[in-house]
Structure formats: structure tokens, C-alpha cells
Write a protein that holds these residues in place. Structure first.
Motif, PDB file in Angstrom:
ATOM      1  N   GLY A  96       8.450   2.580  10.011  1.00  0.00           N
ATOM      2  CA  GLY A  96       9.185   2.322   8.776  1.00  0.00           C
ATOM      3  C   GLY A  96       8.377   1.676   7.678  1.00  0.00           C
ATOM      4  N   VAL A  97       7.058   1.950   7.631  1.00  0.00           N
ATOM      5  CA  VAL A  97       6.235   1.364   6.571  1.00  0.00           C
ATOM      6  C   VAL A  97       6.638   1.934   5.211  1.00  0.00           C
ATOM      7  CG1 VAL A  97       4.277   0.950   8.085  1.00  0.00           C
ATOM      8  CG2 VAL A  97       4.415   3.111   6.835  1.00  0.00           C
ATOM      9  N   HIS A  98       6.193   1.275   4.152  1.00  0.00           N
ATOM     10  CA  HIS A  98       6.610   1.641   2.805  1.00  0.00           C
ATOM     11  C   HIS A  98       5.568   2.461   2.047  1.00  0.00           C
ATOM     12  CE1 HIS A  98       8.988  -1.818   4.072  1.00  0.00           C
ATOM     13  NE2 HIS A  98       9.944  -1.325   3.321  1.00  0.00           N
ATOM     14  N   GLY A  99       4.463   2.775   2.709  1.00  0.00           N
ATOM     15  CA  GLY A  99       3.486   3.630   2.059  1.00  0.00           C
ATOM     16  C   GLY A  99       2.085   3.489   2.627  1.00  0.00           C
ATOM     17  N   PHE A 100       1.215   4.353   2.136  1.00  0.00           N
ATOM     18  CA  PHE A 100      -0.175   4.392   2.573  1.00  0.00           C
ATOM     19  C   PHE A 100      -1.091   4.471   1.372  1.00  0.00           C
ATOM     20  CE2 PHE A 100       2.397   6.060   5.909  1.00  0.00           C
ATOM     21  CZ  PHE A 100       1.849   5.507   7.054  1.00  0.00           C
ATOM     22  N   LEU A 101      -2.236   3.824   1.493  1.00  0.00           N
ATOM     23  CA  LEU A 101      -3.204   3.796   0.404  1.00  0.00           C
ATOM     24  C   LEU A 101      -4.602   3.919   1.003  1.00  0.00           C
ATOM     25  CD1 LEU A 101      -3.072   3.369  -2.708  1.00  0.00           C
ATOM     26  CD2 LEU A 101      -3.642   0.978  -2.267  1.00  0.00           C
ATOM     27  N   LEU A 102      -5.375   4.853   0.482  1.00  0.00           N
ATOM     28  CA  LEU A 102      -6.753   4.986   0.942  1.00  0.00           C
ATOM     29  C   LEU A 102      -7.579   3.806   0.439  1.00  0.00           C
ATOM     30  CD1 LEU A 102      -7.295   8.812   0.355  1.00  0.00           C
ATOM     31  CD2 LEU A 102      -7.077   7.646   2.555  1.00  0.00           C
ATOM     32  N   LYS A 103      -8.458   3.308   1.291  1.00  0.00           N
ATOM     33  CA  LYS A 103      -9.224   2.107   0.963  1.00  0.00           C
ATOM     34  C   LYS A 103     -10.144   2.295  -0.240  1.00  0.00           C
ATOM     35  CE  LYS A 103      -9.398  -0.471   5.280  1.00  0.00           C
ATOM     36  NZ  LYS A 103     -10.282  -1.123   6.260  1.00  0.00           N
ATOM     37  N   ASP A 104     -10.554   3.535  -0.497  1.00  0.00           N
ATOM     38  CA  ASP A 104     -11.505   3.757  -1.592  1.00  0.00           C
ATOM     39  C   ASP A 104     -10.822   4.079  -2.923  1.00  0.00           C
ATOM     40  OD1 ASP A 104     -10.552   6.243  -0.999  1.00  0.00           O
ATOM     41  OD2 ASP A 104     -12.508   7.195  -0.701  1.00  0.00           O
ATOM     42  N   MET A 105      -9.517   3.808  -3.010  1.00  0.00           N
ATOM     43  CA  MET A 105      -8.813   4.068  -4.260  1.00  0.00           C
ATOM     44  C   MET A 105      -9.246   3.079  -5.342  1.00  0.00           C
ATOM     45  SD  MET A 105      -6.961   6.704  -3.920  1.00  0.00           S
ATOM     46  CE  MET A 105      -5.888   6.583  -5.341  1.00  0.00           C
ATOM     47  N   PRO A 106      -9.188   3.483  -6.618  1.00  0.00           N
ATOM     48  CA  PRO A 106      -9.518   2.567  -7.721  1.00  0.00           C
ATOM     49  C   PRO A 106      -8.572   1.366  -7.725  1.00  0.00           C
ATOM     50  CG  PRO A 106      -9.375   4.833  -8.504  1.00  0.00           C
ATOM     51  CD  PRO A 106      -8.852   4.833  -7.103  1.00  0.00           C
ATOM     52  N   SER A 107      -9.039   0.263  -8.290  1.00  0.00           N
ATOM     53  CA  SER A 107      -8.251  -0.965  -8.284  1.00  0.00           C
ATOM     54  C   SER A 107      -6.905  -0.784  -8.966  1.00  0.00           C
ATOM     55  CB  SER A 107      -9.032  -2.098  -8.942  1.00  0.00           C
ATOM     56  OG  SER A 107      -9.389  -1.755 -10.274  1.00  0.00           O
ATOM     57  N   GLU A 108      -6.860  -0.002 -10.053  1.00  0.00           N
ATOM     58  CA  GLU A 108      -5.587   0.187 -10.750  1.00  0.00           C
ATOM     59  C   GLU A 108      -4.573   0.932  -9.882  1.00  0.00           C
ATOM     60  OE1 GLU A 108      -8.507   3.305 -12.480  1.00  0.00           O
ATOM     61  OE2 GLU A 108      -8.547   1.187 -11.891  1.00  0.00           O
ATOM     62  N   ALA A 109      -5.064   1.819  -8.995  1.00  0.00           N
ATOM     63  CA  ALA A 109      -4.162   2.532  -8.088  1.00  0.00           C
ATOM     64  C   ALA A 109      -3.597   1.586  -7.037  1.00  0.00           C
ATOM     65  CB  ALA A 109      -4.900   3.689  -7.419  1.00  0.00           C
ATOM     66  N   ILE A 110      -4.411   0.649  -6.598  1.00  0.00           N
ATOM     67  CA  ILE A 110      -3.959  -0.340  -5.622  1.00  0.00           C
ATOM     68  C   ILE A 110      -2.868  -1.218  -6.231  1.00  0.00           C
ATOM     69  CG2 ILE A 110      -4.641  -2.360  -4.260  1.00  0.00           C
ATOM     70  CD1 ILE A 110      -7.416  -1.059  -3.994  1.00  0.00           C
ATOM     71  N   ILE A 111      -3.101  -1.685  -7.456  1.00  0.00           N
ATOM     72  CA  ILE A 111      -2.110  -2.519  -8.142  1.00  0.00           C
ATOM     73  C   ILE A 111      -0.811  -1.746  -8.347  1.00  0.00           C
ATOM     74  CG2 ILE A 111      -1.566  -3.712 -10.299  1.00  0.00           C
ATOM     75  CD1 ILE A 111      -3.590  -5.166  -8.513  1.00  0.00           C
ATOM     76  N   SER A 112      -0.931  -0.496  -8.774  1.00  0.00           N
ATOM     77  CA  SER A 112       0.250   0.340  -9.001  1.00  0.00           C
ATOM     78  C   SER A 112       1.038   0.545  -7.708  1.00  0.00           C
ATOM     79  CB  SER A 112      -0.172   1.693  -9.581  1.00  0.00           C
ATOM     80  OG  SER A 112       0.934   2.553  -9.729  1.00  0.00           O
ATOM     81  N   ALA A 113       0.326   0.755  -6.604  1.00  0.00           N
ATOM     82  CA  ALA A 113       0.994   0.964  -5.320  1.00  0.00           C
ATOM     83  C   ALA A 113       1.752  -0.284  -4.882  1.00  0.00           C
ATOM     84  CB  ALA A 113      -0.033   1.356  -4.260  1.00  0.00           C
ATOM     85  N   ILE A 114       1.146  -1.444  -5.071  1.00  0.00           N
ATOM     86  CA  ILE A 114       1.818  -2.701  -4.725  1.00  0.00           C
ATOM     87  C   ILE A 114       3.102  -2.860  -5.546  1.00  0.00           C
ATOM     88  CG2 ILE A 114       1.638  -5.220  -4.797  1.00  0.00           C
ATOM     89  CD1 ILE A 114      -1.379  -4.862  -4.286  1.00  0.00           C
ATOM     90  N   GLN A 115       3.013  -2.578  -6.842  1.00  0.00           N
ATOM     91  CA  GLN A 115       4.189  -2.682  -7.704  1.00  0.00           C
ATOM     92  C   GLN A 115       5.276  -1.708  -7.274  1.00  0.00           C
ATOM     93  OE1 GLN A 115       2.165  -1.934 -11.407  1.00  0.00           O
ATOM     94  NE2 GLN A 115       1.995  -4.125 -11.913  1.00  0.00           N
ATOM     95  N   THR A 116       4.870  -0.503  -6.868  1.00  0.00           N
ATOM     96  CA  THR A 116       5.835   0.518  -6.452  1.00  0.00           C
ATOM     97  C   THR A 116       6.627   0.076  -5.229  1.00  0.00           C
ATOM     98  OG1 THR A 116       4.528   2.348  -7.359  1.00  0.00           O
ATOM     99  CG2 THR A 116       6.100   2.889  -5.618  1.00  0.00           C
ATOM    100  N   VAL A 117       5.930  -0.389  -4.189  1.00  0.00           N
ATOM    101  CA  VAL A 117       6.642  -0.784  -2.974  1.00  0.00           C
ATOM    102  C   VAL A 117       7.447  -2.062  -3.197  1.00  0.00           C
ATOM    103  CG1 VAL A 117       4.992   0.373  -1.461  1.00  0.00           C
ATOM    104  CG2 VAL A 117       4.677  -2.031  -1.988  1.00  0.00           C
ATOM    105  N   TYR A 118       6.950  -2.960  -4.036  1.00  0.00           N
ATOM    106  CA  TYR A 118       7.681  -4.188  -4.340  1.00  0.00           C
ATOM    107  C   TYR A 118       9.020  -3.866  -5.007  1.00  0.00           C
ATOM    108  CZ  TYR A 118       8.894  -8.623  -6.587  1.00  0.00           C
ATOM    109  OH  TYR A 118       9.554  -9.743  -7.016  1.00  0.00           O
ATOM    110  N   ASN A 119       9.014  -2.829  -5.835  1.00  0.00           N
ATOM    111  CA  ASN A 119      10.230  -2.436  -6.560  1.00  0.00           C
ATOM    112  C   ASN A 119      11.105  -1.461  -5.778  1.00  0.00           C
ATOM    113  OD1 ASN A 119       9.852  -3.946  -8.994  1.00  0.00           O
ATOM    114  ND2 ASN A 119       8.229  -2.530  -9.568  1.00  0.00           N
ATOM    115  N   GLY A 120      10.790  -1.282  -4.496  1.00  0.00           N
ATOM    116  CA  GLY A 120      11.654  -0.473  -3.644  1.00  0.00           C
ATOM    117  C   GLY A 120      11.231   0.962  -3.470  1.00  0.00           C
ATOM    118  N   GLY A 121      10.099   1.352  -4.060  1.00  0.00           N
ATOM    119  CA  GLY A 121       9.621   2.716  -3.913  1.00  0.00           C
ATOM    120  C   GLY A 121       8.711   2.872  -2.702  1.00  0.00           C
TER     121      GLY A 121
END
Length: 221
Positions: A96-121
């Protein structure tokens, strides 16, 4: 937004912490070295989002995620992974995890992903979905008698779906977001969102990520 970083490599933990702490409204409240340490830190610090490495010595990210979501289901877990982790991703998806992110993603993608899961996405990148599909195909080639990974194993779950819902399901399995699905099917984003909600309800799943996994599995049929 309180964030816990879990990775066995100190360089990765420190690097992510630096990136995240520069972002307004985000704070790294702690770090952990493995799944067991992560569970203890979640109990102590109660972060909103956990960035969880999946492959670690000791207790890995699969077991750590299971413990966290069992005891602290309000916590969002975003998995950090590489292209070598397909088998572990398959295991942790069921937790039941909330998503996956590749380790080599740009920093802005990491920040965006954190915001997405925090907001319920949820965050399920197209590259990761493609990797999972390849892994499932490999699994079916190795174990042709294990029909539980093929669509014909659960036809009763597909039968309640409308043709349009099946179209949306297939595109979710390819890792597309609502906007991309809307463009391909000539629908509004609101209509796609409604179809996704309907799929979650009809399939008896928890969220969009689990629907995407279901789609990946059943694309083999």
C-alpha cells in the motif's frame, strides 16, 4: 511538511536532506539507516512523508514499509528505487505504498513527488511501470502454471467494468497521468478522475497506485 529519509548510504541521506530543507514548507525531521530504524523513527517523530530506500541491509524497505503502514497508516511512504529493484517493487506494492521515485531523478521531481503524496496523490513513473510489466512477463515465462499473474485468473474482477473504464485502466498501467489519459481518450480530466475513482471502488483497491499495479498485472492477459 515533516519528512523522514531512510537510506543505508549516508551520502544519499545527507544529499536528500539538503535538497528538501531548502524547500519552503518542508523539513527533514530525521533520517534512518534501515527499515527497523525507520519504524522506530516514525514512532518517535511522526513524519508526514517517509522517503524509503527499498534495498538495505538488515531490514529492507519492504519490511519497513509494511511495519510503518500497519501501525501508522496515516503516514505516506514514497519508495526510492533503481532499475535493479523490480522484484522488491513487486513485493512492496502490495503493502500500500503511495508511490515510487527513481533515485537519479532531478531534485525538482523529488520535491514534486513529496508534495503529491503529502496531498493525497500517488506517484508511479512511466519508467517504473514499464519495468514492472517486463518483470511480470519474465515471471510468466518462468512459471507458466502460475496463472495468478495473468488476467484470466480473476475475470470476475474485470467483468463489472465498463469499456471506458477498461480503457482508463490500461492507460493507468502504462503510467499515464489524468491529463495524458484525457488527451488520449478525448475526455476531460474530471471525467478521467471519476473513472479512476470508480475503478478503485469496483476493484476494491485502496488507491490509484494499487489500480495501476492491477492494470500492469492484467495487461498480460
Amino acid at each position: 511538511m515533516r519528512i523522514l529519509i531512510v537510506d543505508d548510504q549516508r551520502l544519499m541521506r545527507d544529499g536528500l536532506a539538503t535538497i528538501i530543507n531548502l524547500e519552503l514548507g518542508m523539513e527533514v525531521v530525521g533520517t534512518a539507516e534501515d527499515g527497523r530504524d525507520a519504524f522506530a523513527k516514525v514512532a518517535e517523530l511522526r513524519p508526514d512523508v517517509v522517503l524509503m530506500d527499498i534495498r538495505m541491509p538488515g531490514m529492507d524497505g519492504v519490511e519497513g514499509t509494511e511495519l510503518i503502514l500497519k501501525h501508522y497508516p496515516e503516514t505516506k511512504v514514497l519508495i526510492l528505487t533503481t532499475f535493479d529493484d523490480a522484484e522488491l517493487i513487486m513485493k512492496v506494492l502490495e503493502k500500500g505504498v503511495h508511490g515510487f521515485l527513481l533515485k537519479d531523478m532531478p531534485s525538482e521531481a523529488i520535491i514534486s513527488a513529496i508534495q503529491t503524496v503529502y496531498n493525497g496523490g500517488t506517484v508511479l513513473q512511466h519508467d517504473i511501470t514499464s519495468m514492472l510489466l517486463k518483470e511480470l512477463i519474465t515471471m510468466s515465462d518462468r512459471h507458466p502454471n502460475q496463472t495468478h499473474i495473468l488476467s484470466k485468473a480473476e475475470p470476475e474482477k474485470l467483468s463489472p467494468l465498463t469499456d471506458r473504464e477498461k480503457d482508463v485502466l490500461a492507460l493507468l498501467g502504462r503510467g499515464l497521468n489524468n491529463k495524458e489519459i484525457a488527451g488520449m481518450l478525448y475526455l476531460t480530466e474530471g471525467t478521467v478522475k471519476n473513472h479512476v475513482s470508480s475503478l478503485i471502488a469496483k476493484l476494491g483497491l485502496r488507491d490509484r497506485t494499487q489500480v495501476a499495479l492491477f492494470a500492469v498485472r492484467h495487461l498480460l492477459g
